[in-house]
Design a protein around this motif. Sequence first.
Motif, PDB file in Angstrom:
ATOM      1  N   ARG B   5      15.005  -5.432 -12.385  1.00  9.03           N
ATOM      2  CA  ARG B   5      14.157  -4.626 -11.497  1.00  9.03           C
ATOM      3  C   ARG B   5      13.093  -5.533 -10.892  1.00  9.03           C
ATOM      4  O   ARG B   5      12.132  -5.909 -11.563  1.00  9.03           O
ATOM      5  CB  ARG B   5      13.515  -3.491 -12.286  1.00  9.03           C
ATOM      6  CG  ARG B   5      14.524  -2.428 -12.732  1.00  9.03           C
ATOM      7  CD  ARG B   5      13.866  -1.399 -13.611  1.00  9.03           C
ATOM      8  NE  ARG B   5      13.259  -2.024 -14.798  1.00  9.03           N
ATOM      9  CZ  ARG B   5      12.732  -1.342 -15.811  1.00  9.03           C
ATOM     10  NH1 ARG B   5      12.706  -0.019 -15.781  1.00  9.03           N
ATOM     11  NH2 ARG B   5      12.204  -1.971 -16.844  1.00  9.03           N
ATOM     12  N   SER B  30      17.930  -4.386  -8.793  1.00  7.42           N
ATOM     13  CA  SER B  30      17.262  -3.642  -7.728  1.00  7.42           C
ATOM     14  C   SER B  30      16.150  -4.474  -7.084  1.00  7.42           C
ATOM     15  O   SER B  30      15.558  -5.341  -7.725  1.00  7.42           O
ATOM     16  CB  SER B  30      16.681  -2.332  -8.287  1.00  7.42           C
ATOM     17  OG  SER B  30      15.588  -2.612  -9.129  1.00  7.42           O
ATOM     18  N   THR B  32      12.738  -3.610  -4.745  1.00  2.00           N
ATOM     19  CA  THR B  32      11.877  -2.629  -4.075  1.00  2.00           C
ATOM     20  C   THR B  32      10.763  -3.378  -3.362  1.00  2.00           C
ATOM     21  O   THR B  32      10.043  -4.181  -3.968  1.00  2.00           O
ATOM     22  CB  THR B  32      11.275  -1.639  -5.088  1.00  2.00           C
ATOM     23  OG1 THR B  32      12.336  -1.091  -5.873  1.00  2.00           O
ATOM     24  CG2 THR B  32      10.534  -0.524  -4.384  1.00  2.00           C
ATOM     25  N   PHE B  69      18.690  -3.399   5.463  1.00  2.00           N
ATOM     26  CA  PHE B  69      18.068  -2.991   4.199  1.00  2.00           C
ATOM     27  C   PHE B  69      19.045  -2.146   3.385  1.00  2.00           C
ATOM     28  O   PHE B  69      19.128  -2.288   2.171  1.00  2.00           O
ATOM     29  CB  PHE B  69      16.758  -2.248   4.469  1.00  2.00           C
ATOM     30  CG  PHE B  69      15.717  -3.146   5.082  1.00  2.00           C
ATOM     31  CD1 PHE B  69      14.774  -3.769   4.281  1.00  2.00           C
ATOM     32  CD2 PHE B  69      15.692  -3.401   6.448  1.00  2.00           C
ATOM     33  CE1 PHE B  69      13.825  -4.628   4.827  1.00  2.00           C
ATOM     34  CE2 PHE B  69      14.763  -4.247   7.008  1.00  2.00           C
ATOM     35  CZ  PHE B  69      13.825  -4.860   6.195  1.00  2.00           C
ATOM     36  N   GLU B  70      19.789  -1.273   4.085  1.00  2.00           N
ATOM     37  CA  GLU B  70      20.787  -0.444   3.385  1.00  2.00           C
ATOM     38  C   GLU B  70      21.889  -1.326   2.818  1.00  2.00           C
ATOM     39  O   GLU B  70      22.222  -1.240   1.633  1.00  2.00           O
ATOM     40  CB  GLU B  70      21.406   0.580   4.344  1.00  2.00           C
ATOM     41  CG  GLU B  70      20.453   1.685   4.752  1.00  2.00           C
ATOM     42  CD  GLU B  70      20.865   2.315   6.082  1.00  2.00           C
ATOM     43  OE1 GLU B  70      22.067   2.275   6.412  1.00  2.00           O
ATOM     44  OE2 GLU B  70      19.963   2.829   6.776  1.00  2.00           O
ATOM     45  N   ARG B  73      20.883  -3.328  -0.118  1.00  2.00           N
ATOM     46  CA  ARG B  73      20.257  -2.534  -1.171  1.00  2.00           C
ATOM     47  C   ARG B  73      18.817  -3.003  -1.431  1.00  2.00           C
ATOM     48  O   ARG B  73      18.436  -3.293  -2.552  1.00  2.00           O
ATOM     49  CB  ARG B  73      21.097  -2.579  -2.455  1.00  2.00           C
ATOM     50  CG  ARG B  73      22.449  -1.862  -2.296  1.00  2.00           C
ATOM     51  CD  ARG B  73      23.267  -1.884  -3.582  1.00  2.00           C
ATOM     52  NE  ARG B  73      23.546  -3.243  -4.018  1.00  2.00           N
ATOM     53  CZ  ARG B  73      23.063  -3.815  -5.112  1.00  2.00           C
ATOM     54  NH1 ARG B  73      22.274  -3.149  -5.927  1.00  2.00           N
ATOM     55  NH2 ARG B  73      23.369  -5.052  -5.406  1.00  2.00           N
ATOM     56  N   THR B  75      15.233  -1.519  -1.206  1.00  2.00           N
ATOM     57  CA  THR B  75      14.521  -0.258  -1.034  1.00  2.00           C
ATOM     58  C   THR B  75      13.148  -0.550  -0.443  1.00  2.00           C
ATOM     59  O   THR B  75      12.327  -1.218  -1.071  1.00  2.00           O
ATOM     60  CB  THR B  75      14.350   0.456  -2.396  1.00  2.00           C
ATOM     61  OG1 THR B  75      15.646   0.580  -2.989  1.00  2.00           O
ATOM     62  CG2 THR B  75      13.722   1.820  -2.229  1.00  2.00           C
ATOM     63  N   LEU B  77       9.664   0.784   0.672  1.00  2.00           N
ATOM     64  CA  LEU B  77       8.694   1.875   0.580  1.00  2.00           C
ATOM     65  C   LEU B  77       7.558   1.550   1.550  1.00  2.00           C
ATOM     66  O   LEU B  77       6.776   0.640   1.310  1.00  2.00           O
ATOM     67  CB  LEU B  77       8.155   2.018  -0.845  1.00  2.00           C
ATOM     68  CG  LEU B  77       9.176   2.264  -1.961  1.00  2.00           C
ATOM     69  CD1 LEU B  77       8.460   2.422  -3.306  1.00  2.00           C
ATOM     70  CD2 LEU B  77      10.013   3.501  -1.665  1.00  2.00           C
TER      71      LEU B  77
END
Lengths: 104, 415
Positions: B5, B30, B32, B69-70, B73, B75, B77
């Motif tokens: 993460r 992930s 973010t 970005f999609e 992957r 994310t 914010l």
Amino acid sequence: MPRIIFVEADGSEHSVEVEAGTSLMQAGVANDVKGIVGECGGSCMCATCHVVIDSALAADLPPISDDEEEMLEFGTAERFEGSRLGCQILVTEALEGLKVKVPG
Amino acid sequence: MTLNRLVILGAGHAGFALAAAMRQAGYGGSVTLVGDEPGLPYNRPPLSKAYLGGTDHEETLHFRPARFFEENRITLLAPERALRIDREAFKVELASGRSLPYDNLVLALGARNRSLAIPGSELTGIFSLRSAPDAAGLRAALAGARSAAVIGAGFVGLEFAATAAARGLAVTVLDAAPRAMSRVVSPETAAAIQRCHESLGTRFVFNAQITGFKARDGTASPGDRVNAVRLADDTAVQADLVLVGIGAAPNGELAEACGLEVSNGIVVDNGYRTRDPAISAIGDCAHGPTTHGHARSHRLESVQNANDSARRLAQILTTGACDAGDPIPWFWSDQGKMKLQIAGLGGPNDATVTTGSNADHMTMRFRGGRLICVETINRAGDHMAARRLIASGIGPSLAEAQAGACDLKAALKAA
């Protein structure tokens, strides 16, 4: 809108419609073409939008400026016949069907 | 701990470049990315250059389209803001009330413009420039203005001054220092830059002590439009529009509040790590060791540093080490017809050798006889050659340059 065909280093092609007035760098970035980075945002500073264009079509392209000439000579890993910086070429209707290769 | 993460605070050049570089390096966990501005991450350099003088849409500034970005992957914010870092719980608390758990947290928080706290600062028509909305506001104001005052003869100020002068505005540049770009370039290069701006009609006031701004009727009530900049010697500089470009301060508050060391930026080691091994910092907000320039550590505000520190950190996070050496800093500034480029970092007492004319200028800076920095105007090839010569330590020596060996392109080809 003129259609531009980007050819990535591995041979995969992206055929995209590009609004006239957009640079080849901006078009490559907006369509996520691998190998076109445009790190300096189009200031002719980083040579990370190096592309190779079929030299038969060179006459339809804007001439290479002194700045671009020097970046191609000293800023790229290898210069080819037809090497250009994508940020220095604005797409026009005359460029319909242009093939733009991204060197590996 | 395995990295699964990754949370990146800040979606500017460094934050975006790190997210992209992590995917390129094959990281599968992930990502973010938290940005405090709405919309997709974008390129800032054009804001004070082509974008300001042109008609481009904001979309042309985006680093990558939403699809990127999609597909990768990542994310995003945005707009979102981190309020607090809980190091014990490995969590970031966000302004929206959400809490983001992380294995590794990267602070790419950037810097913010310094402001002038003097009477009249609240008047309309006084701008600073960092974001796309700032640039849009300034572009609109330019259209109706006949005169502009620029406070601070640095990168942003001089880029704007050149654009405004080209649009026919009467431009005055004011700086507290005795010359232009005093913190960045040698006196020789500063003089060449000044002469180029003066040839466009721009006037310089150095050693300027600015005491305030006033409106047309001499008052300075908030909401009134600025009309002049007041100086300590009781003179005034007429201006329909003022740009304040007096540098930036690193965003270190979040780091400081969670007990990390902050001293002119978030303090990191040569692997961009803070003293918490789960937290790193890159880009404008980070202060780390260097082998370039005169100091042992520094904080750099530049696109090159944002990108290089992001790429190097991505390699460290994915492989445990970085194989590239300390990258050579470089900078550029487009000011009207001048392209100023700087390779390396100079210092106040460097020996210098200057060649060329105003419009085709080069100053080489030496320390201990070795070439450490090259400043050029409209000499892109020499700049690119200089980057390589300085990085590999094979540039001409001071003695060689003084004897006339100033052809860096030839020196590189001969190497």
